[in-house]
Design an enzyme around this catalytic site. Structure first.
Site, PDB file in Angstrom:
ATOM      1  N   HIS A  30      43.517  43.515  45.279  1.00 31.48           N
ATOM      2  CA  HIS A  30      42.263  43.715  46.013  1.00 31.48           C
ATOM      3  C   HIS A  30      41.850  45.167  45.882  1.00 31.48           C
ATOM      4  CE1 HIS A  30      39.314  43.627  49.302  1.00 31.48           C
ATOM      5  NE2 HIS A  30      39.323  42.311  49.143  1.00 31.48           N
ATOM      6  N   GLU A  40      42.390  34.788  49.105  1.00 32.07           N
ATOM      7  CA  GLU A  40      42.068  33.569  48.371  1.00 32.07           C
ATOM      8  C   GLU A  40      43.289  32.681  48.120  1.00 32.07           C
ATOM      9  OE1 GLU A  40      39.211  33.172  48.678  1.00 32.07           O
ATOM     10  OE2 GLU A  40      37.878  34.119  47.250  1.00 32.07           O
TER      11      GLU A  40
HETATM   12  N1  ACO Z   1      46.959  40.099  38.207  1.00 36.80           N
HETATM   13  C1  ACO Z   1      47.337  40.904  37.206  1.00 36.80           C
HETATM   14  N2  ACO Z   1      46.934  42.179  37.112  1.00 36.80           N
HETATM   15  C2  ACO Z   1      46.130  42.650  38.076  1.00 36.80           C
HETATM   16  C3  ACO Z   1      45.726  41.866  39.158  1.00 36.80           C
HETATM   17  C4  ACO Z   1      46.159  40.536  39.200  1.00 36.80           C
HETATM   18  N3  ACO Z   1      45.788  39.707  40.177  1.00 36.80           N
HETATM   19  N4  ACO Z   1      44.919  42.598  39.967  1.00 36.80           N
HETATM   20  C5  ACO Z   1      44.831  43.798  39.404  1.00 36.80           C
HETATM   21  N5  ACO Z   1      45.555  43.830  38.256  1.00 36.80           N
HETATM   22  C6  ACO Z   1      45.693  44.935  37.331  1.00 36.80           C
HETATM   23  C7  ACO Z   1      44.444  45.021  36.467  1.00 36.80           C
HETATM   24  O1  ACO Z   1      44.571  44.291  35.277  1.00 36.80           O
HETATM   25  C8  ACO Z   1      44.326  46.473  36.214  1.00 36.80           C
HETATM   26  O2  ACO Z   1      45.232  46.855  35.222  1.00 36.80           O
HETATM   27  P1  ACO Z   1      44.793  47.847  34.035  1.00 36.80           P
HETATM   28  O3  ACO Z   1      44.429  49.129  34.723  1.00 36.80           O
HETATM   29  O4  ACO Z   1      46.002  47.899  33.185  1.00 36.80           O
HETATM   30  O5  ACO Z   1      43.609  47.164  33.405  1.00 36.80           O
HETATM   31  C9  ACO Z   1      44.800  47.094  37.504  1.00 36.80           C
HETATM   32  O6  ACO Z   1      45.713  46.136  38.061  1.00 36.80           O
HETATM   33  C10 ACO Z   1      43.639  47.348  38.444  1.00 36.80           C
HETATM   34  O7  ACO Z   1      44.088  47.328  39.743  1.00 36.80           O
HETATM   35  P2  ACO Z   1      43.113  47.655  40.958  1.00 36.80           P
HETATM   36  O8  ACO Z   1      42.308  48.873  40.658  1.00 36.80           O
HETATM   37  O9  ACO Z   1      43.905  47.571  42.203  1.00 36.80           O
HETATM   38  O10 ACO Z   1      42.158  46.372  40.909  1.00 36.80           O
HETATM   39  P3  ACO Z   1      40.582  46.270  41.072  1.00 36.80           P
HETATM   40  O11 ACO Z   1      40.170  46.905  42.327  1.00 36.80           O
HETATM   41  O12 ACO Z   1      39.913  46.711  39.847  1.00 36.80           O
HETATM   42  O13 ACO Z   1      40.393  44.668  41.155  1.00 36.80           O
HETATM   43  C11 ACO Z   1      40.541  42.473  41.928  1.00 36.80           C
HETATM   44  C12 ACO Z   1      40.555  43.952  42.332  1.00 36.80           C
HETATM   45  C13 ACO Z   1      39.262  42.182  41.152  1.00 36.80           C
HETATM   46  C14 ACO Z   1      40.551  41.611  43.170  1.00 36.80           C
HETATM   47  C15 ACO Z   1      41.789  42.192  41.060  1.00 36.80           C
HETATM   48  O14 ACO Z   1      42.953  42.472  41.796  1.00 36.80           O
HETATM   49  C16 ACO Z   1      41.816  40.782  40.509  1.00 36.80           C
HETATM   50  O15 ACO Z   1      41.201  40.517  39.477  1.00 36.80           O
HETATM   51  N6  ACO Z   1      42.546  39.846  41.205  1.00 36.80           N
HETATM   52  C17 ACO Z   1      42.588  38.472  40.726  1.00 36.80           C
HETATM   53  C18 ACO Z   1      41.335  37.708  41.147  1.00 36.80           C
HETATM   54  C19 ACO Z   1      41.295  37.462  42.641  1.00 36.80           C
HETATM   55  O16 ACO Z   1      42.282  37.105  43.257  1.00 36.80           O
HETATM   56  N7  ACO Z   1      40.077  37.625  43.208  1.00 36.80           N
HETATM   57  C20 ACO Z   1      39.849  37.437  44.646  1.00 36.80           C
HETATM   58  C21 ACO Z   1      39.775  38.763  45.344  1.00 36.80           C
HETATM   59  S1  ACO Z   1      39.680  38.576  47.113  1.00 36.80           S
HETATM   60  C22 ACO Z   1      38.039  38.376  47.462  1.00 36.80           C
HETATM   61  O17 ACO Z   1      37.189  38.920  46.793  1.00 36.80           O
HETATM   62  C23 ACO Z   1      37.615  37.526  48.593  1.00 36.80           C
END
Ligand code: ACO
Length: 357
Positions: free
Chosen positions: A243, A298
């Site tokens: 998140h 979620e």
């Molecule tokens: N699985 C694997 N890797 C992840 C995940 C995940 N669920 N979440 C973040 N990362 C990785 C990204 O690939 C990224 O890596 P990189 O820098 O090597 O590309 C890094 O962690 C980014 O981390 P953050 O900066 O903490 O994440 P960001 O704020 O950009 O994204 C998000 C948040 C979109 C929710 C992300 O965690 C994600 O895609 N989760 C999966 C989808 C999901 O569950 N969405 C629902 C969110 S809750 C809601 O909106 C109600």
């Protein structure tokens, strides 16, 4: 410049306080457990709309106002909506939001979603819509309209807890979208239409269906580790984890898990899900030791809505039903500031070439 605006404060709000570093979530000063137990969805709406949507209304007044608004929404349900039920639910939902009349009051906007969604779910089974019962609260009436018969009390309580839990969460992408639209002095109907669009993506409210897809694909305890390793090696994101704001465990995930458990010790596929959660968190920690990637709201949303009996493609629409009153409160709060949201972009494209003489 911050590519995703992380850490940028773009609004002041009195609605929800989301302190992801300390794991704190309050709505108008009320903690989540108290909100679920003492206020419920209509009580949370009363708190959110206070000072923005005309005179302050009590929980009971919101309940009867929304009940009357559901009747009005049912009466003007456009005939084409039944035809829209032949489309995928996501397409039909965009049409439903687009059909909300421009001059609608906050209650009319909020009531259009449960009525329209329930009707779409019925129509695609070839069944006629069920008229709202204005004496019921939203959770009970939505389930009744969607399923064609009164739902069991535990399912109603669970849905009410879910709607209350996800009603608002600071400047989520969808809420920011709604505020940007409202800041142009566009209508509430336009603001929630934009909010809905932003909600549907898998990085935001589109995740709960794919969480169940993941659990289906994993299928068994033995398959958890190989499945997770393959997914992470491909660079996939694990749905239901991570998140932008929550850098500690999201208290809403725990509230939903507790709600799920109240439905019964073996509600849904909780045994497999808990093991997937435990191992996914460990795998994410191994791969991203510098990041805090925790379970988000979620993950348990998907299990809870499935246990209530809602179809998988309705999870994001039900999230939208819950979040619409939150978008409305934020749109009204933004309009009160009178300030257009219009950031700047740093131009990094080509410069004009000198013209040949
Ligand atoms: N699985 C694997 N890797 C992840 C995940 C995940 N669920 N979440 C973040 N990362 C990785 C990204 O690939 C990224 O890596 P990189 O820098 O090597 O590309 C890094 O962690 C980014 O981390 P953050 O900066 O903490 O994440 P960001 O704020 O950009 O994204 C998000 C948040 C979109 C929710 C992300 O965690 C994600 O895609 N989760 C999966 C989808 C999901 O569950 N969405 C629902 C969110 S809750 C809601 O909106 C109600």
């Amino acid at each position: 410049m911050k590519a995703g605006l992380e850490g940028v404060v773009a609004a002041e709000t009195v609605l929800t306080h989301v302190d992801g570093a300390r794991g704190i979530w309050w709505l108008r000063g009320h903690a989540l457990d108290e909100l679920i137990a003492d206020h419920g969805f209509e009580g949370a709406i009363a708190l959110l709309w206070e000072g923005f949507a005309g005179e302050a209304l009590t929980r009971e007044q919101i309940r009867s106002t929304l009940g009357a608004a559901r009747i009005a929404a049912f009466e003007r349900l456009p005939a084409w909506l039944a035809a829209a039920s032949h489309r995928p639910l996501g397409d039909a939902m965009r049409l439903l939001f687009a059909a909300i009349p421009e001059a609608s009051t906050p209650a009319a906007v909020a009531a259009a979603v449960p009525v329209g969604l329930a009707s779409l779910l019925r129509a695609r089974e070839g069944k006629p819509p069920v008229a709202p019962d204005p004496s019921l609260a939203t959770a009970a009436d939505f389930l009744r309209m969607a399923m064609g018969a009164p739902a069991a009390a535990p399912s109603i309580a669970a849905l009410d807890a879910y709607l209350t839990t996800v009603i608002d969460n600071g400047l989520a992408a969808s809420t920011f979208a709604a505020r940007v639209i409202a800041s142009t002095r566009a209508s509430l109907a336009a603001a929630v239409l934009g909010g809905y669009g932003a909600l549907t993506g898998p990085l935001h409210g589109g995740a709960p269906g794919p969480v169940l897809d993941m659990l289906d694909e994993i299928g068994s305890i033995e398959n958890i580790d190989p499945w997770l390793e393959q997914a992470l090696a491909r660079g996939d994101r694990l749905m239901g984890f991570g998140h932008r704001i929550w850098k500690r465990r999201d208290p809403r995930a725990d509230a939903l898990k507790a709600t799920l458990r109240r439905l019964g010790p073996d509600a849904g596929r909780i045994v497999l899900a808990e093991e997937v959660e435990r191992r996914a968190l460990a795998a994410l920690r191994r791969r991203k030791p510098d990041l805090v990637l925790e379970t988000n709201v979620e993950f348990y949303t998907s299990l809870l809505l499935e246990a209530i009996g809602l179809p998988r493609d309705a999870f994001t629409p039900v999230f939208a039903l819950a979040r619409t009153p939150g978008w409305i409160a934020h749109a009204l709060e933004q309009q009160k500031t009178g300030r257009l949201i219009r950031p700047a972009a740093a131009y990094v494209g080509p410069r004009p070439q000198p013209r040949a003489a």
